[in-house]
Design an enzyme around this catalytic site. Structure first.
Site, mmCIF file in Angstrom:
data_model
loop_
_atom_site.group_PDB
_atom_site.id
_atom_site.type_symbol
_atom_site.label_atom_id
_atom_site.label_comp_id
_atom_site.label_asym_id
_atom_site.label_seq_id
_atom_site.Cartn_x
_atom_site.Cartn_y
_atom_site.Cartn_z
ATOM 1 N N GLU A 1 28.509 48.089 44.256
ATOM 2 C CA GLU A 1 28.878 48.258 42.970
ATOM 3 C C GLU A 1 28.529 46.949 42.170
ATOM 4 O OE1 GLU A 1 32.944 49.126 42.544
ATOM 5 O OE2 GLU A 1 32.808 51.112 43.331
ATOM 6 N N ASP B 1 40.035 44.198 34.204
ATOM 7 C CA ASP B 1 39.623 43.046 35.030
ATOM 8 C C ASP B 1 40.488 42.118 34.880
ATOM 9 O OD1 ASP B 1 37.298 44.305 36.738
ATOM 10 O OD2 ASP B 1 36.529 44.258 34.597
#
Length: 265
Positions: A49, A60
């Site tokens: 990824e 995040d």
């Protein structure tokens, strides 16, 4: 059969669990990205990824936010990320690469232009954090028309309706976020993950990768006991942030090799 499907079929045939590491493209320095991708494969990664840097990565935590900021400060763009995938593909035709990021850079390029460019570069999957599956049918079709699997997130808070919606549009695998909160959050509740996965599988006929909260061989192995694949991100990005200059590539390879060994034990 897509590269992602082939990878998971081969893992299932060997009774193995998938290892899906995440790194931010362009971090810790742009010249290292392709070498880091190869290091992940050398360490035993099954799928990579690759995070597309974005200025407001709301899902995040601070570790990946800082990585995004460093990459953007170095001028890393979506076009540059696709170029790195193209370079990686020159010597690796087998390991799937999934781009993970936010809608804004894709929409700036234009969805159709992005789908075409990503497919041509050798991208296998795209996970857009802020695209709800209920509104993604045309995007998913566009991806698949270019040989790309549209990948979606599910969370502990996902309703049955959301899981069904993902089941209708997703391909490749789904990414189950094992914690409420942002990437890099702390504790992992294995029992709740184990209880949730059969409910997801009822609606989604795809492998399930579990991420968020996986920090070491022990947590990876625990998740591997219930999931099809283990996704590990913040811990790797932290490792790259901390690695002395010149040691990032080998540090990453060695760390992933340790996780692989634990998963296969």
């Amino acid at each position: 059969m897509s590269r992602i499907q082939k990878t998971f079929a081969a893992l299932a045939a060997q009774n193995k669990k998938g290892l899906i590491p995440f790194i931010t493209a362009g971090d810790p320095e742009p010249g290292l990205t392709v070498d880091l991708m190869h290091a992940l494969v050398a360490g035993g990664a099954d799928v990579i990824e690759l995070g597309v840097p974005f200025s407001d990565p709301m899902a995040d935590g601070p570790v990946i936010q800082r990585a995004s900021e460093r990459a953007l400060a170095n001028g890393v763009s979506l076009t540059q990320v696709l170029q790195w995938v193209r370079e990686f593909r020159q010597t690796n035709a087998d390991t799937p690469v999934v781009l993970m990021g936010y809608a804004n850079p894709i929409e700036r390029m234009g969805e159709a232009a992005f789908a075409k460019a990503a497919g041509a570069a050798g991208v296998d999957g795209v996970l857009v954090v802020d695209y709800p599956p209920e509104e993604c049918e045309s995007f998913a079709v566009l991806m698949r028309d270019n040989g790309i699997d549209p990948i979606f997130l599910l969370a502990p808070t996902s309703t049955d309706a959301r899981i069904e919606a993902v089941g209708k549009v997703a391909s490749g695998y789904v990414y189950y976020v094992s914690l409420k909160g942002v990437t890099g959050s702390a504790t992992l509740d294995l029992d709740s993950v184990a209880a949730r996965l059969p409910l997801i599988k009822k609606h989604v006929n795809l492998p399930v990768g579990v991420g968020f909260g996986i920090r070491d061989a022990q947590t990876a192995r625990a998740i591997g006991s219930v999931a099809d694949a283990v996704v590990i991100g913040s811990r790797l990005v932290q490792l790259l942030e901390d690695a002395p200059r010149g040691q990032a590539v080998e540090s990453l390879r060695a760390f992933i090799a340790g996780i692989r060994e634990a998963l296969d034990a």
